[in-house]
Write an enzyme that holds these catalytic residues in place. Sequence first.
Site, PDB file in Angstrom:
ATOM      1  N   TYR A  17      47.294  24.328  69.344  1.00 46.94           N
ATOM      2  CA  TYR A  17      48.508  24.754  69.583  1.00 46.94           C
ATOM      3  C   TYR A  17      49.518  24.203  68.444  1.00 46.94           C
ATOM      4  CZ  TYR A  17      47.259  26.419  74.317  1.00 46.94           C
ATOM      5  OH  TYR A  17      46.648  26.890  75.414  1.00 46.94           O
ATOM      6  N   SER A  27      47.932  32.782  81.775  1.00 53.39           N
ATOM      7  CA  SER A  27      48.329  34.108  81.759  1.00 53.39           C
ATOM      8  C   SER A  27      48.761  34.893  83.035  1.00 53.39           C
ATOM      9  CB  SER A  27      47.795  35.085  80.568  1.00 53.39           C
ATOM     10  OG  SER A  27      48.514  36.054  80.254  1.00 53.39           O
ATOM     11  N   GLY A  45      50.957  38.079  79.902  1.00 55.37           N
ATOM     12  CA  GLY A  45      51.440  38.296  78.789  1.00 55.37           C
ATOM     13  C   GLY A  45      53.109  38.665  78.703  1.00 55.37           C
ATOM     14  N   GLY A  46      53.687  38.754  80.014  1.00 52.29           N
ATOM     15  CA  GLY A  46      55.001  39.337  80.086  1.00 52.29           C
ATOM     16  C   GLY A  46      54.972  40.652  80.708  1.00 52.29           C
ATOM     17  N   LEU A  47      53.962  41.560  80.924  1.00 52.90           N
ATOM     18  CA  LEU A  47      54.023  42.975  81.521  1.00 52.90           C
ATOM     19  C   LEU A  47      54.242  42.593  82.831  1.00 52.90           C
ATOM     20  CD1 LEU A  47      50.523  44.563  80.270  1.00 52.90           C
ATOM     21  CD2 LEU A  47      52.907  45.126  79.922  1.00 52.90           C
TER      22      LEU A  47
END
Length: 324
Positions: free
Chosen positions: A56, A214, A218-220
Amino acid sequence: MPNVRYRRLGRTALKVSELCLGTMNFGPRTPEKESHDILDNAVEIGVNFIDTANQYGGDLGVGATETIIGKWLALDRCRRDRIVLATKVHQPMSSDINDRGLSARHIQMACDASLKRLQVDHIDLYQFHHIDRLASVEELWQATERLIAQGKVTYIGSSNFPGWKIAQMNEKASASGRLGLVCEQSPYNLIERRAELEVIPAAMEYGVGVIAWSPLAGGLLAGPPEKNSGRRQSDVIKMARSVRADQLARFETLCCGLGETPSAVALAWTLHQQGIAAAIIGPSSVEQLSSLVHVPEIQFGAQLLSDIDAIFAPCGAAPEAYAW
């Protein structure tokens, strides 16, 4: 203050907070000072599980995120004893052909490098970030057994492993008297439910705790994107929302009726599933963290779980179902 809850990490006696603080944003999206503020707030409310990876760092370069966490730990040495610190090994760390994967050599060198960046003498949970099909199970256990004997690592986990690999790893470990994998970090959310087919059943059979990454897809599953909402404004997410417009609208209506945000409901759903030890949250600000800390207190009844399944269908009664 929110009532933070804790669960056993798989079959170990170790207790970790249901919400695991993911740090992938630290550095690339969240500056060091604000990253430290998020860490401070997380620990203050009782989050004791912090997850990172040696790769990362994004544009700042591999290792940057571990370095930020290491600086935070160095500011107060008492912090180390309050957290369960997890990191990962596998991804390329340079252009060197051997500076990647899961060879015994790379595992040893990568662990030493992570310890240096994190400014600690041991890692609580060391995870194989992905499968390396060139590395035998024997090589993996030889390498990690050495790290454990050296006092550098306490527990071993996996990430993105299929069910058969979890079984293989733990059968080999059991045959040689080793503890084996204690957890598997897998993508799991209302949209991505394939872990239900093989990974979660295998993990539960072997006492491996599942750490869901997740959980908001991913934000969906975070609701309609607002201005300055980062990757939720990306073309990929906009396209995905377009494809699933009706499904997401039904979900967001359900959440509105509950008086909760889609993010909170999606995350709470994950924590209600079998075999889950923790769900990873990746806030890029203190405000995002604050909006999720109450999630473990949200309770789902059978009807609500059924209503959500009607929107996001489960994968089925695997692994046996397809064989009949």
